[in-house]
Design a protein around this motif. Structure first.
Motif, mmCIF file in Angstrom:
data_model
loop_
_atom_site.group_PDB
_atom_site.id
_atom_site.type_symbol
_atom_site.label_atom_id
_atom_site.label_comp_id
_atom_site.label_asym_id
_atom_site.label_seq_id
_atom_site.Cartn_x
_atom_site.Cartn_y
_atom_site.Cartn_z
ATOM 1 N N GLU A 1 0.879 -1.301 0.042
ATOM 2 C CA GLU A 1 0.019 -0.043 0.016
ATOM 3 C C GLU A 1 0.662 1.116 -0.040
ATOM 4 O OE1 GLU A 1 -3.576 0.303 2.592
ATOM 5 O OE2 GLU A 1 -3.202 -1.441 2.951
ATOM 6 N N PHE A 2 2.055 1.184 0.491
ATOM 7 C CA PHE A 2 2.798 2.167 0.893
ATOM 8 C C PHE A 2 4.223 2.128 0.013
ATOM 9 C CE2 PHE A 2 0.066 2.614 4.367
ATOM 10 C CZ PHE A 2 -0.184 4.224 4.150
ATOM 11 N N LEU A 3 4.755 3.042 -0.585
ATOM 12 C CA LEU A 3 6.117 2.795 -1.328
ATOM 13 C C LEU A 3 7.164 3.642 -1.114
ATOM 14 C CD1 LEU A 3 4.583 3.082 -4.854
ATOM 15 C CD2 LEU A 3 5.083 0.902 -3.942
ATOM 16 N N THR A 4 8.364 3.417 -0.909
ATOM 17 C CA THR A 4 9.434 4.131 -0.599
ATOM 18 C C THR A 4 9.594 5.081 -1.385
ATOM 19 O OG1 THR A 4 11.089 2.673 -1.424
ATOM 20 C CG2 THR A 4 10.621 2.294 0.760
ATOM 21 N N VAL A 5 10.512 6.081 -1.192
ATOM 22 C CA VAL A 5 10.730 6.991 -2.292
ATOM 23 C C VAL A 5 11.813 6.307 -3.398
ATOM 24 C CG1 VAL A 5 11.776 9.244 -2.891
ATOM 25 C CG2 VAL A 5 10.240 9.076 -0.971
ATOM 26 N N PRO A 6 12.698 5.570 -3.309
ATOM 27 C CA PRO A 6 13.520 4.789 -4.247
ATOM 28 C C PRO A 6 12.574 4.026 -5.200
ATOM 29 C CG PRO A 6 14.833 5.093 -2.316
ATOM 30 C CD PRO A 6 13.180 5.517 -1.839
ATOM 31 N N GLN A 7 11.454 3.445 -4.443
ATOM 32 C CA GLN A 7 10.655 2.446 -5.282
ATOM 33 C C GLN A 7 9.832 3.478 -6.149
ATOM 34 O OE1 GLN A 7 8.649 0.713 -1.936
ATOM 35 N NE2 GLN A 7 9.755 -1.222 -2.277
ATOM 36 N N VAL A 8 9.508 4.512 -5.797
ATOM 37 C CA VAL A 8 8.580 5.423 -6.647
ATOM 38 C C VAL A 8 9.490 5.955 -7.777
ATOM 39 C CG1 VAL A 8 7.607 7.956 -6.617
ATOM 40 C CG2 VAL A 8 7.026 6.113 -4.717
ATOM 41 N N LEU B 1 6.622 9.275 8.042
ATOM 42 C CA LEU B 1 6.697 8.216 9.310
ATOM 43 C C LEU B 1 7.998 8.221 10.201
ATOM 44 C CD1 LEU B 1 4.911 5.315 7.352
ATOM 45 C CD2 LEU B 1 3.770 7.002 9.030
ATOM 46 N N GLY B 2 8.247 9.206 11.099
ATOM 47 C CA GLY B 2 9.306 9.554 11.825
ATOM 48 C C GLY B 2 10.314 10.090 10.587
ATOM 49 N N LYS B 3 11.548 9.615 10.506
ATOM 50 C CA LYS B 3 12.269 10.170 9.360
ATOM 51 C C LYS B 3 12.054 9.424 7.994
ATOM 52 C CE LYS B 3 16.234 10.924 12.731
ATOM 53 N NZ LYS B 3 17.682 10.568 12.887
ATOM 54 N N SER B 4 11.108 8.499 7.939
ATOM 55 C CA SER B 4 10.721 7.824 6.591
ATOM 56 C C SER B 4 9.902 8.520 5.964
ATOM 57 C CB SER B 4 10.533 6.363 6.860
ATOM 58 O OG SER B 4 11.356 5.644 7.630
ATOM 59 N N VAL B 5 9.963 8.453 4.631
ATOM 60 C CA VAL B 5 8.829 8.829 3.764
ATOM 61 C C VAL B 5 8.240 7.909 2.915
ATOM 62 C CG1 VAL B 5 8.527 10.501 1.868
ATOM 63 C CG2 VAL B 5 10.244 11.226 3.360
#
Length: 81
Positions: free
Chosen positions: A22-29, A54-58
Motif C-alpha cells: 500500500e505504501f512505497l518508498t521514495v526509491p521505489q517511486v 513516518l518519523g524520518k521515513s517518507v
C-alpha cells in the motif's frame, strides 16, 4: 586465506516492488516513474508527489501515486475532468 562473508541483506531485493504494498518508498517511486532518486525526494518534499512522513521515513501511498500520475497524464493531453 581471507574469509568471505555471505551475509544476507535484510532489505528486499532492490528491483522488486511488492504488488500488494500500500505504501512505497521514495526509491521505489523513483524506479516506477523512471526518474532519479534525488528528484523523487525533491518532488515528495515539495508536495508535488503525494507522500507522508513516518518519523524520518517518507512513504508514498500507492493509490495516491496512481491518481497523481493519471491526473498528470490528463493535464498533458488536455483531458482534464
Amino acid at each position: 586465506m581471507p574469509r568471505t562473508s555471505k551475509r544476507r541483506s535484510r532489505r528486499p531485493a532492490e528491483g522488486l516492488i511488492p504488488a500488494d504494498a500500500e505504501f512505497l518508498t521514495v526509491p521505489q517511486v523513483a524506479r516506477m516513474l523512471q526518474i532519479p532518486r534525488t528528484r523523487a525526494y525533491m518532488l515528495a518534499q515539495a508536495g508535488e508527489i503525494p507522500s507522508i512522513r513516518l518519523g524520518k521515513s517518507v512513504r508514498v501511498p500507492r493509490r495516491l501515486l496512481r491518481e497523481w500520475t493519471e491526473a498528470k497524464a490528463r493535464e498533458r493531453t488536455g483531458n482534464a475532468e
